[in-house]
Motif scaffolding. Structure first.
Motif, short mmCIF file in Angstrom:
data_model
loop_
_atom_site.label_atom_id
_atom_site.label_comp_id
_atom_site.label_asym_id
_atom_site.label_seq_id
_atom_site.Cartn_x
_atom_site.Cartn_y
_atom_site.Cartn_z
N ILE A 1 52.36 22.61 41.08
CA ILE A 1 52.19 21.65 39.54
C ILE A 1 52.66 23.50 38.70
O ILE A 1 53.55 23.10 38.05
CB ILE A 1 51.39 21.57 39.61
N ALA A 2 51.98 23.90 38.67
CA ALA A 2 52.76 25.25 38.39
C ALA A 2 53.38 25.78 38.52
O ALA A 2 54.43 25.79 37.48
CB ALA A 2 51.34 26.23 38.40
N GLN A 3 54.25 25.23 39.69
CA GLN A 3 55.91 26.09 39.73
C GLN A 3 56.74 24.81 39.37
O GLN A 3 57.46 25.55 38.65
CB GLN A 3 55.92 26.50 41.08
N ALA A 4 55.99 23.59 39.50
CA ALA A 4 57.34 23.07 39.12
C ALA A 4 57.06 22.84 37.32
O ALA A 4 57.90 21.92 37.18
CB ALA A 4 56.66 21.88 39.46
N HIS A 5 56.07 23.66 36.17
CA HIS A 5 55.79 23.52 35.00
C HIS A 5 56.02 24.63 34.63
O HIS A 5 55.20 25.15 34.80
CB HIS A 5 55.24 22.59 34.84
N ASP A 6 57.02 24.85 33.60
CA ASP A 6 57.22 26.09 32.73
C ASP A 6 55.46 26.36 31.98
O ASP A 6 55.09 27.62 31.96
CB ASP A 6 57.80 26.18 31.97
N HIS A 7 55.12 25.81 31.47
CA HIS A 7 53.30 25.53 30.60
C HIS A 7 52.85 25.65 31.59
O HIS A 7 51.62 25.23 30.78
CB HIS A 7 53.91 24.33 29.30
N ILE A 8 52.45 25.42 32.39
CA ILE A 8 51.66 25.23 33.39
C ILE A 8 51.24 27.03 34.18
O ILE A 8 52.64 27.58 35.26
CB ILE A 8 51.35 24.40 34.42
N TYR A 9 49.68 27.05 34.45
CA TYR A 9 49.63 28.63 35.14
C TYR A 9 48.76 27.70 35.84
O TYR A 9 47.52 26.85 35.89
CB TYR A 9 49.69 29.67 34.64
N CYS A 10 48.02 28.70 37.01
CA CYS A 10 47.13 28.16 38.63
C CYS A 10 46.68 30.06 38.72
O CYS A 10 46.51 31.31 38.39
CB CYS A 10 47.65 27.48 38.81
N THR A 11 45.37 29.39 39.40
CA THR A 11 44.96 30.12 39.84
C THR A 11 44.18 30.36 41.02
O THR A 11 44.55 29.04 41.33
CB THR A 11 42.84 30.53 39.14
N ILE A 12 43.89 31.25 41.84
CA ILE A 12 43.34 31.26 43.58
C ILE A 12 42.02 31.35 43.86
O ILE A 12 41.27 32.28 42.62
CB ILE A 12 43.84 31.66 44.26
N GLY A 13 40.92 29.93 44.29
CA GLY A 13 39.72 30.96 44.12
C GLY A 13 39.20 29.69 44.55
O GLY A 13 39.63 28.30 45.25
N LYS B 1 52.96 33.48 38.25
CA LYS B 1 52.59 32.25 37.91
C LYS B 1 50.27 31.76 38.56
O LYS B 1 50.00 30.73 37.88
CB LYS B 1 53.04 31.05 38.78
N ILE B 2 50.21 32.67 39.26
CA ILE B 2 48.49 32.97 39.66
C ILE B 2 47.74 33.88 38.30
O ILE B 2 48.63 34.86 38.57
CB ILE B 2 48.56 33.67 40.98
N VAL B 3 47.38 33.59 37.92
CA VAL B 3 47.17 34.54 37.01
C VAL B 3 45.37 34.34 36.44
O VAL B 3 45.34 35.36 35.92
CB VAL B 3 47.68 33.90 34.64
N GLY B 4 44.72 34.10 37.68
CA GLY B 4 43.66 34.14 38.29
C GLY B 4 43.05 33.81 38.95
O GLY B 4 43.64 33.68 39.92
N ILE B 5 41.33 34.36 39.32
CA ILE B 5 41.04 34.64 40.30
C ILE B 5 39.67 33.57 40.06
O ILE B 5 38.26 33.65 39.27
CB ILE B 5 40.38 35.28 41.26
N GLY B 6 39.57 32.40 40.90
CA GLY B 6 38.93 31.32 40.75
C GLY B 6 38.94 29.73 40.61
O GLY B 6 40.05 29.72 41.16
#
Length: 261
Positions: free
Chosen positions: A50-62, A86-91
């Motif tokens: 989703i984040a890769q497909a939309h400029d205004h969305i970012y995501c995390t991994i956790g 696009k991956i800007v946080g952990i959790g």
């Protein structure tokens, strides 16, 4: 005005199948960006897409602390993934003693691993804590957490102060608007102007006046309005401050105000 939903689950049922509508509603309410949160290996793949497909969305991994059987990321996997823009946080990570009982050493280890990945990658950790305040603070301190946020804050001023003393940010969800949340409301008044965030935790916890409905990122405006009123601030001031704080915490997210005015 410029609001940001600092924590939502866009890949969950009820949101993922209506993203164009969700995004249109965000724009109507001046919610310019949103952070889509990973809670498992499967959900990470979904929010990343989703984040890769939309400029205004970012995501995390956790991986969320609600299931001992959940497949884990290694620290190295999280650190490597965190290199992506696009991956800007952990959790989200942390402790949950409400849903989980018994020997929870596995939860403590998972939490510590996520904090280590956050420290190594230079990204903030997104902390979930429920009925586990003392151990949450202890592990954050023992692991020398560099940066992070207590998401969906549901504790009191004393916990807020302890988290702030560790350098963390505090994010308020729709819970703060509920009538049975006076301690959370006191904390929302207490948190300094440079450490406060707002979120939805959508599709859960819709704020008043939408309580009982399915939550979505556009509803963060109602939470922001309520918190601004609590603090004796204008909505515009709170929106500016929470956006400033979001960009300071999530340093990899470009400030969309620079492009859009």
């Amino acid at each position: 005005m410029h609001l940001i939903d600092s924590h939502c689950h866009l890949n969950f049922d009820g949101l993922k199948d209506r993203l164009p509508e969700v995004f249109a509603n965000m724009e109507v309410q001046s919610v310019k960006q949103a952070l889509a949160i990973s809670v498992s290996k499967q959900s990470f793949a979904e929010v990343f897409d989703i984040a890769q497909a939309h400029d205004h969305i970012y995501c995390t991994i956790g991986v969320h602390p609600d299931s001992q059987e959940a497949e884990e990321f290694t620290i190295a996997e999280m650190v490597e993934a965190a290199k992506h823009p696009k991956i800007v946080g952990i959790g989200e990570t942390g402790l949950d003693y409400y849903w989980c009982k018994g020997d929870l050493s596995w939860q403590h280890q998972r939490f510590a691993d996520h904090i280590q990945a956050a420290n190594k990658s230079g990204l903030p950790v997104i902390v979930h804590t429920r009925d586990a305040a003392e151990d949450t603070l202890r592990i954050l301190k023992e692991c020398h957490t560099n940066s992070g946020v207590i998401h969906c804050f549901s504790e009191d001023v004393a916990f807020a102060k302890a988290a702030l003393d560790l350098g963390l940010y505090i994010s308020f969800s729709g819970i703060v608007t509920f009538k049975n949340a006076p301690l959370i409301q006191e904390a929302a008044k207490y948190v300094p102007v440079d450490r406060i965030l707002v979120e939805t935790d959508a599709p859960f916890l819709a704020p008043v006046p939408k309580r009982g409905k399915q939550n979505e990122p556009s509803y963060v405006r109602y939470t922001a309005e309520f918190v601004a009123n609590l603090r004796g601030e204008s909505l515009e001031t709170l929106a500016q401050n929470t956006s400033d704080n979001f960009y300071r915490l999530f340093k990899k997210v470009p400030d969309s105000r620079l492009n859009n005015g």
